[in-house]
Design a protein around this motif. Structure first.
Motif, PDB file in Angstrom:
ATOM      1  N   LEU A  80      -6.353   5.656   2.685  1.00  0.00           N
ATOM      2  CA  LEU A  80      -6.013   7.068   2.521  1.00  0.00           C
ATOM      3  C   LEU A  80      -5.996   7.461   1.049  1.00  0.00           C
ATOM      4  O   LEU A  80      -6.397   8.570   0.678  1.00  0.00           O
ATOM      5  CB  LEU A  80      -4.658   7.364   3.174  1.00  0.00           C
ATOM      6  N   ASP A  81      -5.538   6.538   0.208  1.00  0.00           N
ATOM      7  CA  ASP A  81      -5.571   6.771  -1.241  1.00  0.00           C
ATOM      8  C   ASP A  81      -7.002   6.940  -1.721  1.00  0.00           C
ATOM      9  O   ASP A  81      -7.289   7.763  -2.596  1.00  0.00           O
ATOM     10  CB  ASP A  81      -4.912   5.602  -1.983  1.00  0.00           C
ATOM     11  N   LEU A  82      -7.907   6.133  -1.152  1.00  0.00           N
ATOM     12  CA  LEU A  82      -9.314   6.218  -1.530  1.00  0.00           C
ATOM     13  C   LEU A  82      -9.886   7.584  -1.157  1.00  0.00           C
ATOM     14  O   LEU A  82     -10.651   8.176  -1.922  1.00  0.00           O
ATOM     15  CB  LEU A  82     -10.107   5.099  -0.847  1.00  0.00           C
ATOM     16  N   ILE A  83      -9.507   8.077   0.007  1.00  0.00           N
ATOM     17  CA  ILE A  83     -10.020   9.366   0.472  1.00  0.00           C
ATOM     18  C   ILE A  83      -9.433  10.522  -0.345  1.00  0.00           C
ATOM     19  O   ILE A  83     -10.141  11.458  -0.727  1.00  0.00           O
ATOM     20  CB  ILE A  83      -9.703   9.569   1.963  1.00  0.00           C
ATOM     21  N   VAL A  84      -8.125  10.445  -0.627  1.00  0.00           N
ATOM     22  CA  VAL A  84      -7.433  11.561  -1.286  1.00  0.00           C
ATOM     23  C   VAL A  84      -7.496  11.457  -2.809  1.00  0.00           C
ATOM     24  O   VAL A  84      -7.805  12.440  -3.496  1.00  0.00           O
ATOM     25  CB  VAL A  84      -5.958  11.629  -0.819  1.00  0.00           C
ATOM     26  N   SER A  85      -7.216  10.268  -3.339  1.00  0.00           N
ATOM     27  CA  SER A  85      -7.074  10.114  -4.786  1.00  0.00           C
ATOM     28  C   SER A  85      -8.388   9.869  -5.518  1.00  0.00           C
ATOM     29  O   SER A  85      -8.522  10.252  -6.681  1.00  0.00           O
ATOM     30  CB  SER A  85      -6.114   8.949  -5.106  1.00  0.00           C
ATOM     31  N   PHE A  86      -9.357   9.222  -4.864  1.00  0.00           N
ATOM     32  CA  PHE A  86     -10.598   8.897  -5.570  1.00  0.00           C
ATOM     33  C   PHE A  86     -11.402  10.136  -5.970  1.00  0.00           C
ATOM     34  O   PHE A  86     -11.897  10.210  -7.094  1.00  0.00           O
ATOM     35  CB  PHE A  86     -11.457   7.948  -4.726  1.00  0.00           C
ATOM     36  N   PRO A  87     -11.567  11.136  -5.089  1.00  0.00           N
ATOM     37  CA  PRO A  87     -12.349  12.317  -5.510  1.00  0.00           C
ATOM     38  C   PRO A  87     -11.611  13.212  -6.509  1.00  0.00           C
ATOM     39  O   PRO A  87     -12.264  13.988  -7.216  1.00  0.00           O
ATOM     40  CB  PRO A  87     -12.577  13.081  -4.195  1.00  0.00           C
ATOM     41  N   ALA A  88     -10.267  13.103  -6.568  1.00  0.00           N
ATOM     42  CA  ALA A  88      -9.484  14.019  -7.399  1.00  0.00           C
ATOM     43  C   ALA A  88      -9.896  13.992  -8.875  1.00  0.00           C
ATOM     44  O   ALA A  88     -10.139  15.057  -9.472  1.00  0.00           O
ATOM     45  CB  ALA A  88      -7.995  13.724  -7.235  1.00  0.00           C
ATOM     46  N   ASN A 224     -12.575  -0.024  -6.586  1.00  0.00           N
ATOM     47  CA  ASN A 224     -11.485   0.426  -5.716  1.00  0.00           C
ATOM     48  C   ASN A 224     -11.538  -0.245  -4.355  1.00  0.00           C
ATOM     49  O   ASN A 224     -10.498  -0.591  -3.790  1.00  0.00           O
ATOM     50  CB  ASN A 224     -11.548   1.951  -5.546  1.00  0.00           C
ATOM     51  N   LEU A 225     -12.737  -0.444  -3.833  1.00  0.00           N
ATOM     52  CA  LEU A 225     -12.870  -1.145  -2.555  1.00  0.00           C
ATOM     53  C   LEU A 225     -12.414  -2.595  -2.675  1.00  0.00           C
ATOM     54  O   LEU A 225     -11.884  -3.169  -1.721  1.00  0.00           O
ATOM     55  CB  LEU A 225     -14.323  -1.089  -2.073  1.00  0.00           C
ATOM     56  N   GLY A 226     -12.607  -3.173  -3.858  1.00  0.00           N
ATOM     57  CA  GLY A 226     -12.143  -4.539  -4.086  1.00  0.00           C
ATOM     58  C   GLY A 226     -10.633  -4.668  -4.088  1.00  0.00           C
ATOM     59  O   GLY A 226     -10.096  -5.767  -3.907  1.00  0.00           O
ATOM     60  N   ASN A 227      -9.944  -3.543  -4.275  1.00  0.00           N
ATOM     61  CA  ASN A 227      -8.476  -3.556  -4.297  1.00  0.00           C
ATOM     62  C   ASN A 227      -7.861  -3.076  -2.989  1.00  0.00           C
ATOM     63  O   ASN A 227      -6.679  -2.718  -2.947  1.00  0.00           O
ATOM     64  CB  ASN A 227      -7.967  -2.671  -5.445  1.00  0.00           C
ATOM     65  N   MET A 228      -8.659  -3.048  -1.920  1.00  0.00           N
ATOM     66  CA  MET A 228      -8.154  -2.551  -0.641  1.00  0.00           C
ATOM     67  C   MET A 228      -7.014  -3.402  -0.086  1.00  0.00           C
ATOM     68  O   MET A 228      -6.169  -2.915   0.664  1.00  0.00           O
ATOM     69  CB  MET A 228      -9.298  -2.502   0.385  1.00  0.00           C
ATOM     70  N   VAL A 229      -6.985  -4.682  -0.431  1.00  0.00           N
ATOM     71  CA  VAL A 229      -5.927  -5.553   0.075  1.00  0.00           C
ATOM     72  C   VAL A 229      -4.795  -5.701  -0.936  1.00  0.00           C
ATOM     73  O   VAL A 229      -3.729  -6.207  -0.615  1.00  0.00           O
ATOM     74  CB  VAL A 229      -6.501  -6.944   0.433  1.00  0.00           C
ATOM     75  N   SER A 230      -5.027  -5.249  -2.159  1.00  0.00           N
ATOM     76  CA  SER A 230      -4.001  -5.325  -3.201  1.00  0.00           C
ATOM     77  C   SER A 230      -3.353  -3.961  -3.362  1.00  0.00           C
ATOM     78  O   SER A 230      -4.036  -2.936  -3.312  1.00  0.00           O
ATOM     79  CB  SER A 230      -4.624  -5.763  -4.528  1.00  0.00           C
ATOM     80  N   ILE A 231      -2.071  -3.952  -3.545  1.00  0.00           N
ATOM     81  CA  ILE A 231      -1.358  -2.688  -3.726  1.00  0.00           C
ATOM     82  C   ILE A 231      -0.179  -2.931  -4.656  1.00  0.00           C
ATOM     83  O   ILE A 231       0.459  -3.982  -4.611  1.00  0.00           O
ATOM     84  CB  ILE A 231      -0.888  -2.127  -2.363  1.00  0.00           C
ATOM     85  N   GLY A 232       0.077  -1.987  -5.525  1.00  0.00           N
ATOM     86  CA  GLY A 232       1.181  -2.122  -6.468  1.00  0.00           C
ATOM     87  C   GLY A 232       2.524  -2.190  -5.763  1.00  0.00           C
ATOM     88  O   GLY A 232       2.715  -1.615  -4.683  1.00  0.00           O
ATOM     89  N   PHE A 233       3.456  -2.872  -6.367  1.00  0.00           N
ATOM     90  CA  PHE A 233       4.782  -3.025  -5.775  1.00  0.00           C
ATOM     91  C   PHE A 233       5.644  -1.791  -5.986  1.00  0.00           C
ATOM     92  O   PHE A 233       6.378  -1.354  -5.087  1.00  0.00           O
ATOM     93  CB  PHE A 233       5.470  -4.257  -6.391  1.00  0.00           C
ATOM     94  N   ASP A 234       5.558  -1.200  -7.187  1.00  0.00           N
ATOM     95  CA  ASP A 234       6.528  -0.183  -7.573  1.00  0.00           C
ATOM     96  C   ASP A 234       6.452   1.100  -6.758  1.00  0.00           C
ATOM     97  O   ASP A 234       7.481   1.640  -6.344  1.00  0.00           O
ATOM     98  CB  ASP A 234       6.392   0.143  -9.073  1.00  0.00           C
ATOM     99  N   ARG A 235       5.249   1.606  -6.500  1.00  0.00           N
ATOM    100  CA  ARG A 235       5.126   2.901  -5.818  1.00  0.00           C
ATOM    101  C   ARG A 235       5.677   2.885  -4.385  1.00  0.00           C
ATOM    102  O   ARG A 235       6.545   3.708  -4.060  1.00  0.00           O
ATOM    103  CB  ARG A 235       3.663   3.341  -5.843  1.00  0.00           C
TER     104      ARG A 235
END
Length: 299
Positions: A80-88, A224-235
């Motif tokens: 969802l981040d890829l869909i919403v945040s990537f084009p922004a 970004n696709l390479g980070n699909m399984v990685s996600i930051g802890f803080d957010r």
């Protein structure tokens, strides 16, 4: 290597040696600890003194129901981040590029960059002050206008929308830097020729601006696709809570809760290694597909 060439350009080699040393120390050096995933790690015995258990820890992690829940949430939030945040940042960079007043462009860029430098802990405080159910400014305004309060942070779907658009606000401005840098290399004569031919601004953007930054878009999309399984802890940890844990519990919070809080370092390493391997597969796969479909790639 020609020693004469090395002596002539030694400054360049000295500069590039710094990031190489950084990667060797902080990226490749810690890979020695990957073997913890295959050992019953004991903090007092160290890595070498711990008992070798093979893939037992992997079987234990893959047998946990919570692991698959957090894996699903990680994929969902990243997708969802890829869909919403990537084009922004792409849209924002094009808008800034089209602005003709330099003073307005500089002020806008400065304002848009600021959220990137704010800690997620502070952003979490801002989110709770704005969208809290009882004391939130937005809900207070809605109630004063006669509307019902919206559970932005205590129900799954409203929380998901809040999570996504908070991410856009925090990252979109900073993400414009690469696209604006790519746009500075576009030949101005192309725009002038298109304008003479009667092309509207939207047509110039579609046929000149977007194709010019296509390699940058493809490269960042692959990363970004390479980070699909990685996600930051803080957010997810700061914005999430027990009421929305069904969505907010991700692999990074799973590692913190099961691996670190419980002292099960082996399980934490297993999840980290799993993320790295799957991330590598995603990068190679997306790069292969990109080369086949668009001819662009990073490898």
């Amino acid at each position: 290597m020609n020693l004469t060439y090395l002596k002539r350009y030694w400054q360049l080699y000295a500069l590039i040696s710094l990031p190489i040393i950084y990667f060797l120390i902080f990226r490749y050096g810690p890979m020695y600890g990957v073997q913890i995933a295959f050992k019953d790690f004991n903090l007092f015995q160290g890595i070498n003194g711990s008992e070798w258990i093979g893939f037992d820890a992997f079987r234990e992690v893959f047998a946990m129901p919570d692991f698959y829940t957090t894996l699903r949430n990680t994929f969902m939030l990243n997708f969802l981040d890829l869909i919403v945040s990537f084009p922004a940042p792409i849209i924002l960079a094009i808008m800034l590029y089209e602005v003709r007043f330099k003073w307005f462009k500089k002020i806008s860029q400065t304002i848009l960059y600021i959220p990137h430098f704010i800690s997620w802990v502070i952003i979490g405080g801002i989110v709770y002050q704005l969208f809290g159910n009882q004391s939130g400014m937005v809900n207070g305004l809605l109630q004063s206008m006669g509307f019902d309060s919206v559970p932005f942070l205590t129900e799954k779907n409203p929380w998901l929308v809040t999570y996504l658009f908070t991410g856009v606000w925090q990252s979109a401005g900073w993400g414009t830097i690469l696209y604006l840098a790519a746009l500075t290399g576009v030949n101005k004569e192309l725009f002038e020729a298109a304008e003479i031919d009667g092309a509207t601004r939207l047509k110039r953007i579609w046929h000149i601006t977007l194709p010019s930054i296509k390699p940058t878009i493809v490269t960042l999309l692959i990363l970004n696709l390479g980070n699909m399984v990685s996600i930051g802890f803080d957010r997810p940890y700061v914005i999430g809570n027990t009421a929305v844990r069904e969505y907010s519990d991700v692999l990074s919070t799973f590692v913190y809760r099961v691996g670190l809080q419980s002292g099960q370092y082996t399980l934490a390493t297993v999840v980290g290694l799993f993320q790295a391997v799957v991330g590598l597969i995603f990068v190679l796969g997306s790069n292969y597909l990109s080369k086949k479909t668009t001819g662009e790639g990073i490898l």
